[in-house]
Design an enzyme around this catalytic site. Sequence first.
Site, PDB file in Angstrom:
ATOM      1  N   ARG A 175       0.756  -1.386  -0.007  1.00 31.44           N
ATOM      2  CA  ARG A 175      -0.008   0.147   0.088  1.00 31.44           C
ATOM      3  C   ARG A 175       0.920   1.443  -0.038  1.00 31.44           C
ATOM      4  O   ARG A 175       2.085   1.285   0.320  1.00 31.44           O
ATOM      5  CB  ARG A 175      -0.974   0.081   1.180  1.00 31.44           C
ATOM      6  N   LYS A 192      -3.364  -1.889   8.093  1.00 30.16           N
ATOM      7  CA  LYS A 192      -4.464  -2.271   8.433  1.00 30.16           C
ATOM      8  C   LYS A 192      -4.260  -3.107   9.842  1.00 30.16           C
ATOM      9  O   LYS A 192      -4.964  -2.851  10.799  1.00 30.16           O
ATOM     10  CB  LYS A 192      -5.219  -3.184   7.536  1.00 30.16           C
ATOM     11  N   HIS A 206      -2.586   2.040  -5.415  1.00 27.43           N
ATOM     12  CA  HIS A 206      -3.568   0.688  -5.278  1.00 27.43           C
ATOM     13  C   HIS A 206      -3.783   0.078  -6.665  1.00 27.43           C
ATOM     14  O   HIS A 206      -3.995  -1.028  -6.478  1.00 27.43           O
ATOM     15  CB  HIS A 206      -4.780   1.315  -4.707  1.00 27.43           C
ATOM     16  N   ARG A 225      -1.093  -2.401  -6.643  1.00 25.98           N
ATOM     17  CA  ARG A 225      -1.629  -3.580  -5.865  1.00 25.98           C
ATOM     18  C   ARG A 225      -2.575  -4.494  -6.455  1.00 25.98           C
ATOM     19  O   ARG A 225      -2.579  -5.724  -6.353  1.00 25.98           O
ATOM     20  CB  ARG A 225      -2.257  -2.901  -4.656  1.00 25.98           C
ATOM     21  N   HIS A 240      -3.648  -9.384   3.934  1.00 30.45           N
ATOM     22  CA  HIS A 240      -5.146  -9.601   4.246  1.00 30.45           C
ATOM     23  C   HIS A 240      -5.216 -10.469   5.343  1.00 30.45           C
ATOM     24  O   HIS A 240      -4.715 -11.260   5.782  1.00 30.45           O
ATOM     25  CB  HIS A 240      -5.865 -10.027   3.170  1.00 30.45           C
ATOM     26  N   TYR A 283     -10.585 -11.273  -6.302  1.00 27.06           N
ATOM     27  CA  TYR A 283      -9.720 -11.167  -7.081  1.00 27.06           C
ATOM     28  C   TYR A 283     -10.111 -12.592  -7.849  1.00 27.06           C
ATOM     29  O   TYR A 283      -9.497 -12.911  -9.019  1.00 27.06           O
ATOM     30  CB  TYR A 283      -8.175 -11.314  -6.615  1.00 27.06           C
TER      31      TYR A 283
END
Length: 537
Positions: free
Chosen positions: A386, A411, A482, A485, A508, A517
């Site tokens: 990110r 995150k 992004h 990414r 994640h 995805y």
Amino acid sequence: MFEKIIKRSYYRQRHFDAPLLDERIKYIQYWSEKGRSQSTLKAIANNLLRVVEFLHLKTRRIVTLKEVKNAAKSWGSYRYNHPQKRAKFSKCGEERFTWYAIDWLKKLKWLEPLPEEIIPLFNRIFERRKALRRHINAPFLEERLAYLQKWADDGAALQTLRFIAHYLLGITEYLKLHKKEVITLNEIQNAAEKWADRTAGHVYLKQGFSNVSMIRFKSVAINWLKMIGRLKCPRKQASHAEELIDQYVTYMRVEKGLSENTIYGRIFTLEDFFKRIGSSCSLEKVSALHIDEILKNKRDDGCSRRTIQAYASIIRVFLNYAEGKRWCQRGLAKSIKLARIYRQESLPHGPSWEDVKILLKSVEGNDPTDIRDRAILMLLAVYGLRCGEVVRLRLEDLDWEKEILYVNRSKTAKSQKFPFSQTVGDAILLYLKEVRPNTDSCRAVFITRRAPYRPLSPSAIFQIVSRRLKPINSSLKHHGPHALRHACATRLINEGISLKEIGDHLGHQSLESTRIYARVDLVHLRMVADFEIGDLI
């Protein structure tokens, strides 16, 4: 040497017979190599004779500045009282004697340290003694030195320090700081205009009024005066809306423990909300109809349902807090209906891997900007980092011995290890060796190329990617970091990597974040489309 510059043998013999012949010849040769004319070299030789005579120099010894000044005065009085010379006292001749005496003795290292040489920073910035004396003898020496030292600690170049020192002298003169305790912004503006217009009667500056000079004067003056507490800024009366937002910011920071990025985003939304309410309507009078109208206007402005939902969610949380403080009507927060958002209703938007290859190929040059941008783009595309994770990378996160990259996830706030790939490692190493300024004041990997050095901002990273990605594929919906990414994740899933492995690679916490995805797995989706069900129909 003397045969070339002195024609009469009588005067030439005087130079040969005087003490310190070798030292004087070396000094004259020094100026000869500088390209000085024969007449200038002759004048230098004559001045050295006077220095030797009036300072009584015969062998090596340390000479004080007071001795030099007394000798210069003796030389002036000698010329004035000499029966044959009948020359008037010349201040210029005395200064010339002093200058050559100091310069020659400094090169011989026979002169005691000069007062201006005690300040190392000024000695780094200025070479000429006249400039050193001018800056040392000017008012507010300590304050000017403190400001220059701050810039020097941040890695500013000598040219930048010289430029700032020059402006600081102009600021003390044009603002008459010795007569005033505090300076207003209007006074700075007026002084800056006079400074920018000084070229009208200046001997060397003939280009007329300079808007750039005015802006630079104001910038240096405001920053310096603010630092030393001499700037008087008009106090802006905070509006009622600003006071409410400030209290809410304190609540988010202290009690909720939210990150500064999250707080900044919510402040931006709340400022927009109060602007749409208008000054004629206070928060106490806001109704559900007002908020519905604001959300409708957001939709008319072209905002997507997801943007409107995020906007309304922030407003609802704020109004829930405001109800507890009795700033607004009760039940106002519950009256806000969020736009319906369906899970996985949209596809991730990113360039194809072929576009990414073209993007990386476009930064293969030796230009410093290309070298820096290539390292950033490789981290975004290969590791799928990110934007904030690239900004927060520090030199300590690069373990070159074990070839490991440590990434602090945005995150989860956890550190994740990546093995260095050859291409990414080479790109970062080239940037660190060839482009990144060698400074310890900032430990971030990617910093500004000019002082004061500071980490690149997220907006700077966005501009780097957007500026290079748009020409390659202008049809993309998003051109920011992004998007790379998304391109990284799409490439991995098309190569058959499992969702669990991709999720771990992207940081994640849940497979639900990675599952989207699977909808862009064109390779396997095409296999499903080509499947022959035969007689089952």
